[in-house]
Design a protein around this motif. Sequence first.
Motif, PDB file in Angstrom:
ATOM      1  N   HIS A  81       0.828  -1.197   0.000  1.00 45.97           N
ATOM      2  CA  HIS A  81       0.000   0.000   0.000  1.00 45.97           C
ATOM      3  C   HIS A  81       0.870   1.257   0.000  1.00 45.97           C
ATOM      4  O   HIS A  81       1.779   1.407   0.826  1.00 45.97           O
ATOM      5  N   GLY A  82       0.597   2.148  -0.944  1.00 43.12           N
ATOM      6  CA  GLY A  82       1.300   3.421  -1.014  1.00 43.12           C
ATOM      7  C   GLY A  82       2.654   3.367  -1.685  1.00 43.12           C
ATOM      8  O   GLY A  82       3.269   4.416  -1.925  1.00 43.12           O
ATOM      9  N   ALA A  83       3.143   2.172  -1.987  1.00 36.08           N
ATOM     10  CA  ALA A  83       4.478   2.050  -2.570  1.00 36.08           C
ATOM     11  C   ALA A  83       4.472   2.419  -4.047  1.00 36.08           C
ATOM     12  O   ALA A  83       3.488   2.187  -4.760  1.00 36.08           O
ATOM     13  N   ARG A  84       5.578   2.969  -4.495  1.00 34.00           N
ATOM     14  CA  ARG A  84       5.732   3.357  -5.894  1.00 34.00           C
ATOM     15  C   ARG A  84       6.414   2.235  -6.677  1.00 34.00           C
ATOM     16  O   ARG A  84       6.182   1.073  -6.374  1.00 34.00           O
ATOM     17  N   HIS A  85       7.207   2.559  -7.665  1.00 36.73           N
ATOM     18  CA  HIS A  85       7.604   1.557  -8.655  1.00 36.73           C
ATOM     19  C   HIS A  85       8.626   0.539  -8.151  1.00 36.73           C
ATOM     20  O   HIS A  85       8.561  -0.630  -8.509  1.00 36.73           O
ATOM     21  N   GLU A  86       9.580   0.967  -7.335  1.00 33.32           N
ATOM     22  CA  GLU A  86      10.695   0.087  -6.975  1.00 33.32           C
ATOM     23  C   GLU A  86      10.535  -0.415  -5.534  1.00 33.32           C
ATOM     24  O   GLU A  86      11.070   0.189  -4.605  1.00 33.32           O
ATOM     25  N   VAL A  87       9.860  -1.534  -5.365  1.00 28.13           N
ATOM     26  CA  VAL A  87       9.600  -1.989  -3.995  1.00 28.13           C
ATOM     27  C   VAL A  87      10.885  -2.396  -3.280  1.00 28.13           C
ATOM     28  O   VAL A  87      10.956  -2.331  -2.046  1.00 28.13           O
ATOM     29  N   PHE A  88      11.910  -2.802  -4.006  1.00 21.49           N
ATOM     30  CA  PHE A  88      13.180  -3.166  -3.373  1.00 21.49           C
ATOM     31  C   PHE A  88      13.990  -1.931  -2.970  1.00 21.49           C
ATOM     32  O   PHE A  88      15.029  -2.059  -2.316  1.00 21.49           O
ATOM     33  N   HIS A  89      13.545  -0.743  -3.374  1.00 22.07           N
ATOM     34  CA  HIS A  89      14.179   0.512  -2.976  1.00 22.07           C
ATOM     35  C   HIS A  89      13.195   1.412  -2.236  1.00 22.07           C
ATOM     36  O   HIS A  89      13.482   2.594  -2.028  1.00 22.07           O
ATOM     37  N   GLU A  90      12.061   0.889  -1.868  1.00 17.81           N
ATOM     38  CA  GLU A  90      11.004   1.670  -1.248  1.00 17.81           C
ATOM     39  C   GLU A  90      11.190   1.732   0.274  1.00 17.81           C
ATOM     40  O   GLU A  90      12.035   1.066   0.851  1.00 17.81           O
ATOM     41  N   THR A  91      10.328   2.535   0.917  1.00 21.52           N
ATOM     42  CA  THR A  91      10.345   2.588   2.381  1.00 21.52           C
ATOM     43  C   THR A  91       9.885   1.266   2.987  1.00 21.52           C
ATOM     44  O   THR A  91      10.103   1.037   4.177  1.00 21.52           O
ATOM     45  N   VAL A  92       9.269   0.404   2.156  1.00 14.95           N
ATOM     46  CA  VAL A  92       8.845  -0.924   2.607  1.00 14.95           C
ATOM     47  C   VAL A  92       9.807  -2.006   2.124  1.00 14.95           C
ATOM     48  O   VAL A  92       9.449  -3.188   2.073  1.00 14.95           O
ATOM     49  N   LYS A  93      11.038  -1.627   1.792  1.00 16.06           N
ATOM     50  CA  LYS A  93      11.960  -2.603   1.208  1.00 16.06           C
ATOM     51  C   LYS A  93      12.218  -3.783   2.137  1.00 16.06           C
ATOM     52  O   LYS A  93      12.372  -4.925   1.666  1.00 16.06           O
ATOM     53  N   ASP A  94      12.265  -3.565   3.443  1.00 22.77           N
ATOM     54  CA  ASP A  94      12.493  -4.678   4.364  1.00 22.77           C
ATOM     55  C   ASP A  94      11.360  -5.701   4.277  1.00 22.77           C
ATOM     56  O   ASP A  94      11.597  -6.906   4.376  1.00 22.77           O
ATOM     57  N   GLU A  95      10.138  -5.219   4.094  1.00 23.57           N
ATOM     58  CA  GLU A  95       9.007  -6.134   3.915  1.00 23.57           C
ATOM     59  C   GLU A  95       9.124  -6.883   2.592  1.00 23.57           C
ATOM     60  O   GLU A  95       8.814  -8.081   2.509  1.00 23.57           O
ATOM     61  N   ALA A  96       9.563  -6.185   1.547  1.00 23.36           N
ATOM     62  CA  ALA A  96       9.747  -6.843   0.249  1.00 23.36           C
ATOM     63  C   ALA A  96      10.837  -7.903   0.328  1.00 23.36           C
ATOM     64  O   ALA A  96      10.708  -9.006  -0.230  1.00 23.36           O
ATOM     65  N   PHE A  97      11.917  -7.583   1.029  1.00 21.77           N
ATOM     66  CA  PHE A  97      12.985  -8.572   1.202  1.00 21.77           C
ATOM     67  C   PHE A  97      12.483  -9.778   2.001  1.00 21.77           C
ATOM     68  O   PHE A  97      12.770 -10.932   1.667  1.00 21.77           O
ATOM     69  N   ALA A  98      11.735  -9.529   3.076  1.00 18.47           N
ATOM     70  CA  ALA A  98      11.226 -10.619   3.910  1.00 18.47           C
ATOM     71  C   ALA A  98      10.266 -11.505   3.116  1.00 18.47           C
ATOM     72  O   ALA A  98      10.281 -12.735   3.254  1.00 18.47           O
ATOM     73  N   GLU A  99       9.441 -10.887   2.281  1.00 18.79           N
ATOM     74  CA  GLU A  99       8.512 -11.664   1.442  1.00 18.79           C
ATOM     75  C   GLU A  99       9.287 -12.544   0.471  1.00 18.79           C
ATOM     76  O   GLU A  99       8.929 -13.706   0.224  1.00 18.79           O
ATOM     77  N   THR A 100      10.368 -12.004  -0.062  1.00 12.29           N
ATOM     78  CA  THR A 100      11.218 -12.766  -0.986  1.00 12.29           C
ATOM     79  C   THR A 100      11.840 -13.964  -0.286  1.00 12.29           C
ATOM     80  O   THR A 100      11.847 -15.083  -0.817  1.00 12.29           O
ATOM     81  N   VAL A 101      12.350 -13.758   0.910  1.00  7.31           N
ATOM     82  CA  VAL A 101      12.990 -14.846   1.658  1.00  7.31           C
ATOM     83  C   VAL A 101      11.976 -15.916   2.036  1.00  7.31           C
ATOM     84  O   VAL A 101      12.250 -17.120   1.927  1.00  7.31           O
ATOM     85  N   ARG A 102      10.788 -15.518   2.465  1.00  4.88           N
ATOM     86  CA  ARG A 102       9.748 -16.504   2.788  1.00  4.88           C
ATOM     87  C   ARG A 102       9.383 -17.354   1.574  1.00  4.88           C
ATOM     88  O   ARG A 102       9.213 -18.575   1.677  1.00  4.88           O
ATOM     89  N   PHE A 103       9.282 -16.699   0.445  1.00  7.20           N
ATOM     90  CA  PHE A 103       8.970 -17.412  -0.790  1.00  7.20           C
ATOM     91  C   PHE A 103      10.074 -18.414  -1.136  1.00  7.20           C
ATOM     92  O   PHE A 103       9.801 -19.578  -1.468  1.00  7.20           O
ATOM     93  N   LEU A 104      11.319 -17.980  -1.032  1.00  7.20           N
ATOM     94  CA  LEU A 104      12.436 -18.878  -1.337  1.00  7.20           C
ATOM     95  C   LEU A 104      12.479 -20.062  -0.376  1.00  7.20           C
ATOM     96  O   LEU A 104      12.762 -21.199  -0.781  1.00  7.20           O
ATOM     97  N   ASP A 105      12.191 -19.812   0.896  1.00  7.88           N
ATOM     98  CA  ASP A 105      12.174 -20.907   1.857  1.00  7.88           C
ATOM     99  C   ASP A 105      11.115 -21.950   1.505  1.00  7.88           C
ATOM    100  O   ASP A 105      11.296 -23.143   1.746  1.00  7.88           O
ATOM    101  N   ARG A 106      10.029 -21.478   0.907  1.00 12.04           N
ATOM    102  CA  ARG A 106       8.954 -22.417   0.559  1.00 12.04           C
ATOM    103  C   ARG A 106       9.290 -23.237  -0.685  1.00 12.04           C
ATOM    104  O   ARG A 106       8.986 -24.426  -0.751  1.00 12.04           O
ATOM    105  N   VAL A 107       9.934 -22.604  -1.670  1.00 12.00           N
ATOM    106  CA  VAL A 107      10.063 -23.274  -2.972  1.00 12.00           C
ATOM    107  C   VAL A 107      11.409 -23.956  -3.188  1.00 12.00           C
ATOM    108  O   VAL A 107      11.524 -24.805  -4.073  1.00 12.00           O
ATOM    109  N   LEU A 108      12.417 -23.599  -2.399  1.00  7.71           N
ATOM    110  CA  LEU A 108      13.734 -24.196  -2.603  1.00  7.71           C
ATOM    111  C   LEU A 108      13.917 -25.409  -1.714  1.00  7.71           C
ATOM    112  O   LEU A 108      13.448 -25.441  -0.581  1.00  7.71           O
ATOM    113  N   PRO A 109      14.651 -26.411  -2.203  1.00 10.17           N
ATOM    114  CA  PRO A 109      14.906 -27.593  -1.361  1.00 10.17           C
ATOM    115  C   PRO A 109      15.837 -27.267  -0.215  1.00 10.17           C
ATOM    116  O   PRO A 109      16.724 -26.429  -0.335  1.00 10.17           O
ATOM    117  N   ARG A 110      15.610 -27.920   0.901  1.00 10.12           N
ATOM    118  CA  ARG A 110      16.481 -27.758   2.057  1.00 10.12           C
ATOM    119  C   ARG A 110      17.731 -28.619   1.878  1.00 10.12           C
ATOM    120  O   ARG A 110      17.638 -29.730   1.383  1.00 10.12           O
TER     121      ARG A 110
END
Length: 269
Positions: A240-269
């Motif tokens: 919400h409220g974010a502009r074009h670059e979510v990895f450079h946005e004020t919510v970048k930590d949330e974008a990074f955390a979402e990325t890591v959660r996704f990778l944990d789900r789809v990558l083999p341990r």
Amino acid sequence: MPHVRAHTLDGTRGELAVREWPHPAPRFLALLAHGYGEHAGRYDALAAVLTGHGGAVYAPDHMGHGRSAGERVLIEDFEDVVTDLHAVAELAGAARPGLPLVLVGHSMGGLIAARYAQRYGARLRALILSGPVIGAWELPGRLLALPRIPDTPVSPSALSRDPEVGAAYAADPLVWHGPMKRPTLQAFVRALDAVAEGGAVPGLPLLWLHGDDDRLVPLPGSRIGVERLSGGDLTERIFHGARHEVFHETVKDEAFAETVRFLDRVLPR
């Protein structure tokens, strides 16, 4: 900031500059496809997150961008850019054979990544798209209808609510600050059609990240393309409220955390 290695490859239209953010014992490989007018060097923070999570990260400057060869921001055929990206994947795979491959594409890089998934999807374990130029994107058609392309560069304020991001972008000598070029706009139209016609990529987990105040690549148009591309395993996060670059946005930590959660789900341990 993570350590960076530089590589040079023979691309389809000249020398291709490639960055590698290495990992001593990676569990996966990541390819990064940057957006229009910018370069791979703007992704140090994302690369640090990925290397910190066990990835070895590779990113080219696309033809005509950054330190790669070619007339600035001139892309006549995005199929060539996809072919270049595959050469980078082969470089990474030769260095670390057998590891799962993740592809991250932002904006124009999302278009390149989507087409890559359609052409080389069997090689990919996961796809992450940030503000992707797919689906219904009206800008190329509007500009091509004009007799002359206006000299209107990308506004730094459209990228992020963080003013430091815009200031750094405006001062970056490797960023293109001029107008779009007609052949590149025509190539965008053809590539958007190619991705639409290429259809879904079954079995490929897809994470879609987008700001709902993205005025460069509006969210509703991208949704059309994302849902068409998804083979059924789609995770989306709209900021919400974010502009074009979510990895450079004020919510970048949330974008990074979402990325890591996704990778944990789809990558083999």
